[in-house]
Structure formats: C-alpha cells, structure tokens
Design a protein around this motif. Sequence first.
Motif, PDB file in Angstrom:
ATOM      1  N   GLY A 162      24.074   5.884  -8.695  1.00  0.00           N
ATOM      2  CA  GLY A 162      23.556   5.002  -7.663  1.00  0.00           C
ATOM      3  C   GLY A 162      22.288   5.477  -6.991  1.00  0.00           C
ATOM      4  O   GLY A 162      21.805   4.839  -6.058  1.00  0.00           O
ATOM      5  N   PHE A 163      21.723   6.580  -7.452  1.00  0.00           N
ATOM      6  CA  PHE A 163      20.446   7.059  -6.915  1.00  0.00           C
ATOM      7  C   PHE A 163      19.302   6.439  -7.719  1.00  0.00           C
ATOM      8  O   PHE A 163      19.461   6.113  -8.893  1.00  0.00           O
ATOM      9  CB  PHE A 163      20.363   8.580  -6.985  1.00  0.00           C
ATOM     10  N   ASP A 164      18.163   6.295  -7.083  1.00  0.00           N
ATOM     11  CA  ASP A 164      17.005   5.684  -7.742  1.00  0.00           C
ATOM     12  C   ASP A 164      16.005   6.765  -8.146  1.00  0.00           C
ATOM     13  O   ASP A 164      15.286   7.297  -7.303  1.00  0.00           O
ATOM     14  CB  ASP A 164      16.333   4.693  -6.792  1.00  0.00           C
ATOM     15  N   PRO A 165      15.932   7.104  -9.441  1.00  0.00           N
ATOM     16  CA  PRO A 165      14.990   8.140  -9.881  1.00  0.00           C
ATOM     17  C   PRO A 165      13.595   7.599 -10.164  1.00  0.00           C
ATOM     18  O   PRO A 165      12.761   8.317 -10.743  1.00  0.00           O
ATOM     19  CB  PRO A 165      15.644   8.657 -11.166  1.00  0.00           C
ATOM     20  N   ALA A 166      13.331   6.357  -9.768  1.00  0.00           N
ATOM     21  CA  ALA A 166      12.010   5.763 -10.027  1.00  0.00           C
ATOM     22  C   ALA A 166      10.916   6.642  -9.435  1.00  0.00           C
ATOM     23  O   ALA A 166      11.004   7.107  -8.298  1.00  0.00           O
ATOM     24  CB  ALA A 166      11.939   4.362  -9.430  1.00  0.00           C
ATOM     25  N   GLY A 167       9.890   6.867 -10.231  1.00  0.00           N
ATOM     26  CA  GLY A 167       8.768   7.680  -9.795  1.00  0.00           C
ATOM     27  C   GLY A 167       8.901   9.137 -10.174  1.00  0.00           C
ATOM     28  O   GLY A 167       7.917   9.873 -10.178  1.00  0.00           O
ATOM     29  N   ALA A 168      10.115   9.569 -10.496  1.00  0.00           N
ATOM     30  CA  ALA A 168      10.317  10.965 -10.875  1.00  0.00           C
ATOM     31  C   ALA A 168      10.006  11.157 -12.353  1.00  0.00           C
ATOM     32  O   ALA A 168      10.433  10.368 -13.196  1.00  0.00           O
ATOM     33  CB  ALA A 168      11.750  11.394 -10.593  1.00  0.00           C
ATOM     34  N   THR A 169       9.255  12.191 -12.663  1.00  0.00           N
ATOM     35  CA  THR A 169       8.974  12.585 -14.034  1.00  0.00           C
ATOM     36  C   THR A 169       9.357  14.048 -14.183  1.00  0.00           C
ATOM     37  O   THR A 169       8.790  14.919 -13.520  1.00  0.00           O
ATOM     38  CB  THR A 169       7.478  12.422 -14.365  1.00  0.00           C
ATOM     39  N   LEU A 170      10.349  14.312 -15.023  1.00  0.00           N
ATOM     40  CA  LEU A 170      10.824  15.676 -15.215  1.00  0.00           C
ATOM     41  C   LEU A 170      10.563  16.115 -16.641  1.00  0.00           C
ATOM     42  O   LEU A 170      10.816  15.355 -17.581  1.00  0.00           O
ATOM     43  CB  LEU A 170      12.326  15.758 -14.929  1.00  0.00           C
TER      44      LEU A 170
END
Length: 486
Positions: A353-361
Amino acid sequence: MADELNLEGPVGFGQRIGSTLRVPGRGTRRAVVILLVFALAGATGSAVALSAPSLVAGLGLGDGKGAAAALPAPVRVLGPLPADAPLPTAAGLTATLGPLAGAAAVGTLAAVVLDPANGATLWQQSPDKALVPGSVAKLVTAAAALLTLDSTSRLYTRVVAGPAPDSVVLVGGGDPTLTALPAGRDSVYPQPSRLDDLVTAVRTALPGQKIRKVFIDTSRYTGPVLAEGWLPADVPGGYVAPIVPLMLDGGRADATLQDGPRVNRPAFAAGQAFAVKLGADPSAVSEAVAAPNARVLGSVASAPVADLVEHMLRTSDNVLAEALAREVAIDRGGEASFTGAAGQVAAALAQAGFDPAGATLVDGSGLSTADRVPPKLVGALLSAAAAPAQGPRDTQFLRPLLTGLPVAGGDGTLDDRFEDPRSTDGRGVVRAKTGTLTAVSSLAGVVTDADGRLLVFALISNGESPASVRPQLDAIAAALSRCGCR
C-alpha cells in the motif's frame, strides 16, 4: 558499514507471513514508548546500584549494617508519551523550520514532517522530489524485508557432500555474518554464524574421512557483483564488498573492524578459510554447484532477520543491506541480482500500500549515486512503523525500523553527531537513519517534541558538501525536539 562519503502480477508477501500481514492502520493514538536517553538512564542506574547497602556489603566494602533497610521507592525516568499531546500546526512548523530549511548551506532540500498517529503531513518542502538518498535508502530495503520475510527467519550456510568422498561443497545462503573467529570472539555482527561449527559438523558426519578438496557454491545470486554507481575503490576503502552469497564478516579483511578494508574475492576467502580448518589445501578451492540431492553434512544460521535489520540500520552496513534486498527478491520469486532485488523491493512496498512512484533504486544500500528516493516515501514508511497498534493482536511488522535507528549523540552512525550548539537539544531525543555521499546528506527518523508528541521526519539534501549540510539537518531535527510549534 558507516555512512559512505565518496570523495570523488503481484507476488505474495511470503508464505510464512501470509494473510496476517497488515500495515498498521490509523486508529486512535496509543502511547508509544521510545527509549532515547540510554546514556542518562544507564548512568542513573549505576549510581543507585552502587549506593545500595546490600551491594556494598556483598562487595566487602562495608560492615553490612542496614543492608535490610528499605530502599527508596523507584522514580520513573522513562515512560509512555501522553496520548493527548497537542499537534504542531503547519504555521508553527513553517516559522520554526522554514529559515533552517531555506538556508543556502542546506543545498537542494526535500523534506517532510508527519504525525504517525494519523499519517497527516504537518510540514513539507518538495516532498515528491526524488533525490540521491545515500544510506537513507536502507530504510526502503529494511521495510521491504520486514514486509516480505518472516522476522524470525534466518539465513543459512550449508556444507554438503562433494563429488568425491574426500570433497565437500560450502554452499552460500546469503549470510554475510558468517565468521572464522572461534566461539567467544566477537565479530562486528550480532550472533554470527561460525565456520568452526561447520567444521565440527563435517567431522561428525564423516568420521575419519580426510577432506582434501573444498568447493564453493555461489549460485544463489546472479549478475554483477558491483552495482551501477559504485566505485572499485569502495572495496579496499571498506564501504562494501563484491556481493556474493558466501563471505566471512561481510567480506572484511579484519573481522573486528566495522569500516575496515574488504577483500576482492570474498567467496574464495571463505572457502580457503574453511579448507584450512578442515586440513585441506586452500589453494585448491574452486567453484562448483552442489548437486541437488547432495547429502547435507551441516548448516549454520545467522541471527533472525529482525536483528539483522536493526544492525544494518544502526551501523549502516552496506553488505547486509544488499543481502536483505536479495532475500526479498528470492522470496518473491524474482531474480537475485541488483536489478531483480531493486524491482522486488519496490513491488513489495507497492503491494503493502505504499507508493514508490518517483523512486529509482539500483542497489539495496544507497551506496549508488544512481539511486533516487523522494522523502515522501521514506516518511510514509517511518510513519507506518511508528503508528499506534489498533489492538492487542495487531502485528507491527515494521517496528524494527524504529528500534534499529541510531540515537543522536548515543550510538551507531549518530554517535558523534548533534554536537553543534544549534542541535545539542536533539541528543538522546532524535533517532534517525543517516545518509552521506559526495554532495549528498540525508537524515530520517523520529523525534519527540516539547509537548511529548512523536513526530516523523525525512530530510534529503543534494548539491552541497556534507560538512556544511549535516549540521543543518541536525539543527532541523533538534528544532523539532524543542518546540511545540503551535
């Protein structure tokens, strides 16, 4: 590993957790006990203990008279936070934090302050801006590990029978805490698994058999051993080791040095140490994949996953972070590579339910300069970890995110921070994960304000030297600790 300053279709959460997995909801605030003043409490306890008549007599330091006298009633030093503590206002936080956050010395800053009791954002500055996070990215990896893996499970290293009667195969299971140190000698890791126990197991399983050949099996992981954005100098520099599923002491050349140089071929170093202990030729160690039906001669296990997560956060251990990221990928059916681990970490968070949008790993440790993470995501993870339980049966899978955070001026990577006059109020009160790379400084954690309200913050700065930025971030966190901000 301490912070790095480089001067140059959904899958389930894991069969063991299954349907019991739930990110804490947003119910009524419950008092949360955060033990922050360890040094003060320890010092107080020692003073009381050494003045007790019974102890004085027991040590032969007095005549024992009055030993039976009643001791004074204990005074509570630490207790739960008040459930009705007032909430800071946006205007109050802006007035307090705005000048600090807007200072030129802080560089490009993206930040959030949250109330974990209801998840509300209280103050923010470019919260969706994805910046290079440094080791604050370990919070993302840690959250994915806690949501995916059973927190009581362990990582296993096995030794199985080799292709010939006088050979064995040391099979890497992703545990970087394995040590060649004997029992009674501490490595940098808590409860490390020990090579000596595997040697004993082999000799018990194969009594009288001379072992002449040791093979190493590193097939658990695939792909490159160094990630994009890592420097070859990071290995001898002590920041990281080549990531393979078999190594001793996180690939350290000296098992007792947290930040000591790492070896270039950690799996072979482990195999050679094992060979020496077995009386085999260390120069003959070679790679092989163990037969699927090979007889298991022995196995050793790491500390539980929750303990590994806490240690990884407290010491900012890059190798341990990468190992946990690979385990997330394996448990979710992904590829055990840098790419596979990064993808599965993001997928695990999204499924929760977390939004990882924008994260680049591109790695699990934050050592890479190619990583990008918005503070909004980090804040959401910490807020969920600090959220009050909804009932006695509520399972708080993310709680080790908090218990593993270093204490300002106390331990881990914050033991020598918050010494500037602007931030000393935060010592013993702020708990936070640090992140440092060239022109990258970050700080994210929890703090109790002057009214006893628990707050979550995430601060990520890019573009300026950590020497100038880190005191600014410390000052922001300390300002939260000393204001009601209403």
